[in-house]
Design a protein around this motif. Sequence first.
Motif, PDB file in Angstrom:
ATOM      1  N   VAL A  76       8.183  -2.770   7.574  1.00 40.27           N
ATOM      2  CA  VAL A  76       6.813  -2.546   8.020  1.00 40.27           C
ATOM      3  C   VAL A  76       6.250  -1.270   7.390  1.00 40.27           C
ATOM      4  CG1 VAL A  76       5.340  -2.131  10.027  1.00 40.27           C
ATOM      5  CG2 VAL A  76       7.274  -3.707  10.210  1.00 40.27           C
ATOM      6  N   LEU A  77       6.995  -0.169   7.519  1.00 38.93           N
ATOM      7  CA  LEU A  77       6.540   1.116   6.990  1.00 38.93           C
ATOM      8  C   LEU A  77       7.744   1.950   6.568  1.00 38.93           C
ATOM      9  CD1 LEU A  77       4.156   3.106   6.542  1.00 38.93           C
ATOM     10  CD2 LEU A  77       4.618   3.959   8.842  1.00 38.93           C
ATOM     11  N   SER A  78       7.724   2.389   5.330  1.00 39.05           N
ATOM     12  CA  SER A  78       8.776   3.262   4.815  1.00 39.05           C
ATOM     13  C   SER A  78       8.168   4.645   4.605  1.00 39.05           C
ATOM     14  CB  SER A  78       9.297   2.705   3.487  1.00 39.05           C
ATOM     15  OG  SER A  78      10.233   3.578   2.928  1.00 39.05           O
ATOM     16  N   VAL A  79       8.824   5.663   5.163  1.00 45.38           N
ATOM     17  CA  VAL A  79       8.334   7.037   5.055  1.00 45.38           C
ATOM     18  C   VAL A  79       9.429   7.890   4.417  1.00 45.38           C
ATOM     19  CG1 VAL A  79       7.462   9.046   6.300  1.00 45.38           C
ATOM     20  CG2 VAL A  79       6.974   6.745   7.171  1.00 45.38           C
ATOM     21  N   VAL A  80       9.074   8.606   3.348  1.00 40.56           N
ATOM     22  CA  VAL A  80      10.003   9.527   2.688  1.00 40.56           C
ATOM     23  C   VAL A  80       9.310  10.882   2.602  1.00 40.56           C
ATOM     24  CG1 VAL A  80      11.324  10.052   0.618  1.00 40.56           C
ATOM     25  CG2 VAL A  80      11.064   7.677   1.348  1.00 40.56           C
ATOM     26  N   GLU A  81       9.921  11.877   3.241  1.00 43.90           N
ATOM     27  CA  GLU A  81       9.383  13.234   3.212  1.00 43.90           C
ATOM     28  C   GLU A  81      10.341  14.103   2.410  1.00 43.90           C
ATOM     29  OE1 GLU A  81       7.814  16.423   6.426  1.00 43.90           O
ATOM     30  OE2 GLU A  81       9.934  15.885   6.583  1.00 43.90           O
ATOM     31  N   MET A  94       0.845  -1.172   0.000  1.00 43.70           N
ATOM     32  CA  MET A  94       0.000   0.000   0.000  1.00 43.70           C
ATOM     33  C   MET A  94       0.897   1.245   0.000  1.00 43.70           C
ATOM     34  SD  MET A  94      -2.736   1.296   2.832  1.00 43.70           S
ATOM     35  CE  MET A  94      -1.580   1.993   3.983  1.00 43.70           C
ATOM     36  N   VAL A  95       0.581   2.190  -0.849  1.00 46.24           N
ATOM     37  CA  VAL A  95       1.329   3.440  -0.912  1.00 46.24           C
ATOM     38  C   VAL A  95       0.344   4.591  -0.728  1.00 46.24           C
ATOM     39  CG1 VAL A  95       2.795   4.911  -2.333  1.00 46.24           C
ATOM     40  CG2 VAL A  95       3.032   2.435  -2.464  1.00 46.24           C
ATOM     41  N   LYS A  96       0.728   5.554   0.094  1.00 47.14           N
ATOM     42  CA  LYS A  96      -0.104   6.737   0.345  1.00 47.14           C
ATOM     43  C   LYS A  96       0.753   7.970   0.118  1.00 47.14           C
ATOM     44  CE  LYS A  96      -3.580   8.967   2.460  1.00 47.14           C
ATOM     45  NZ  LYS A  96      -4.847   9.159   1.903  1.00 47.14           N
ATOM     46  N   PHE A  97       0.217   8.917  -0.629  1.00 49.57           N
ATOM     47  CA  PHE A  97       0.933  10.157  -0.892  1.00 49.57           C
ATOM     48  C   PHE A  97       0.204  11.319  -0.242  1.00 49.57           C
ATOM     49  CE2 PHE A  97       2.148   7.476  -4.469  1.00 49.57           C
ATOM     50  CZ  PHE A  97       3.523   7.624  -4.447  1.00 49.57           C
ATOM     51  N   TYR A  98       0.970  12.272   0.198  1.00 46.33           N
ATOM     52  CA  TYR A  98       0.428  13.475   0.808  1.00 46.33           C
ATOM     53  C   TYR A  98       1.261  14.640   0.313  1.00 46.33           C
ATOM     54  CZ  TYR A  98      -0.057  17.034   4.441  1.00 46.33           C
ATOM     55  OH  TYR A  98      -0.237  18.216   5.101  1.00 46.33           O
ATOM     56  N   VAL A 103       4.949  13.710   1.110  1.00 45.42           N
ATOM     57  CA  VAL A 103       5.288  12.550   1.931  1.00 45.42           C
ATOM     58  C   VAL A 103       4.745  11.307   1.245  1.00 45.42           C
ATOM     59  CG1 VAL A 103       5.033  11.450   4.194  1.00 45.42           C
ATOM     60  CG2 VAL A 103       5.123  13.942   4.033  1.00 45.42           C
ATOM     61  N   ALA A 104       5.578  10.284   1.149  1.00 43.81           N
ATOM     62  CA  ALA A 104       5.164   8.994   0.602  1.00 43.81           C
ATOM     63  C   ALA A 104       5.301   7.959   1.701  1.00 43.81           C
ATOM     64  CB  ALA A 104       6.016   8.617  -0.601  1.00 43.81           C
ATOM     65  N   LEU A 105       4.200   7.275   1.995  1.00 42.72           N
ATOM     66  CA  LEU A 105       4.190   6.211   3.000  1.00 42.72           C
ATOM     67  C   LEU A 105       3.970   4.889   2.270  1.00 42.72           C
ATOM     68  CD1 LEU A 105       1.670   8.212   5.019  1.00 42.72           C
ATOM     69  CD2 LEU A 105       3.865   7.628   5.984  1.00 42.72           C
ATOM     70  N   ARG A 106       4.811   3.932   2.555  1.00 42.29           N
ATOM     71  CA  ARG A 106       4.646   2.620   1.924  1.00 42.29           C
ATOM     72  C   ARG A 106       4.645   1.560   3.007  1.00 42.29           C
ATOM     73  NH1 ARG A 106       7.106  -0.124  -3.352  1.00 42.29           N
ATOM     74  NH2 ARG A 106       6.362  -2.205  -2.887  1.00 42.29           N
ATOM     75  N   SER A 107       3.544   0.841   3.098  1.00 43.68           N
ATOM     76  CA  SER A 107       3.411  -0.226   4.078  1.00 43.68           C
ATOM     77  C   SER A 107       3.520  -1.560   3.371  1.00 43.68           C
ATOM     78  CB  SER A 107       2.059  -0.130   4.787  1.00 43.68           C
ATOM     79  OG  SER A 107       1.887  -1.256   5.621  1.00 43.68           O
ATOM     80  N   ARG A 108       4.357  -2.410   3.897  1.00 45.18           N
ATOM     81  CA  ARG A 108       4.537  -3.726   3.308  1.00 45.18           C
ATOM     82  C   ARG A 108       3.678  -4.780   4.014  1.00 45.18           C
ATOM     83  NH1 ARG A 108       8.470  -2.328  -0.042  1.00 45.18           N
ATOM     84  NH2 ARG A 108      10.292  -1.215   0.634  1.00 45.18           N
ATOM     85  N   ILE A 109       2.916  -4.372   5.022  1.00 46.56           N
ATOM     86  CA  ILE A 109       2.084  -5.337   5.759  1.00 46.56           C
ATOM     87  C   ILE A 109       1.031  -5.921   4.837  1.00 46.56           C
ATOM     88  CG2 ILE A 109       0.418  -5.594   7.639  1.00 46.56           C
ATOM     89  CD1 ILE A 109       2.088  -3.571   9.201  1.00 46.56           C
ATOM     90  N   GLY A 110       0.358  -5.087   4.040  1.00 45.22           N
ATOM     91  CA  GLY A 110      -0.653  -5.586   3.098  1.00 45.22           C
ATOM     92  C   GLY A 110      -0.052  -6.536   2.093  1.00 45.22           C
TER      93      GLY A 110
END
Length: 179
Positions: free
Chosen positions: A113-118, A1-5, A156-163
């Motif tokens: 678990v979670l990668s965050v790049v701002e 899952m990737v989320k952008f802000y 900000v890009a959040l990428r969760s590898r849990i899904g």
Amino acid sequence: MVKFYSQTDNYPYSFPAVTLAYFLRYPNPYSTHVASTDTISRHYDPETQRLTTLRLHLKISKLPSAVLKLIPGSMLGASKDGSTQSYILERSMVDIRTGVMETESRNLEWTGVLSVVEKQVFKRPAETKFPGVSAKEQGELFGGKAMQTTVVETSVALRSRIGELVVVIKLIVLSTYSV
């Protein structure tokens, strides 16, 4: 899952004041979640007038109990009370000639678990204008000086590898137990 802000802000301060504040933000007594900040490298190029800096921040936080129920604390390096520490790598480049500062911060821990790049881009606008306010009135409002601002674009890009992990486990289970 990737989320952008993404968001754009306009700070009512000059570009030199904003860039200085950025570098002075850690460590300070009000940011108790930052245990330390180390400058790994810093280079100034006199030809391009660019300052490039690489810093490492050690941040301490307490994981929410819901996270500890889903993922064992030992997997995340959490202590018994749920507190963890993580390293954040920060790269920055200040171009004094063009009035631009670019930054990128990313977590080095928990990336499975979670990668965050701002990423942030700070820009000195060519000229600050206020609609309906004459240049003379602006000078009177700001002590004889034109109001200086700095535009900041943050993404900000959040990428969760849990899904992704759940999908892989389902495929393994289905392939193992299918008839």
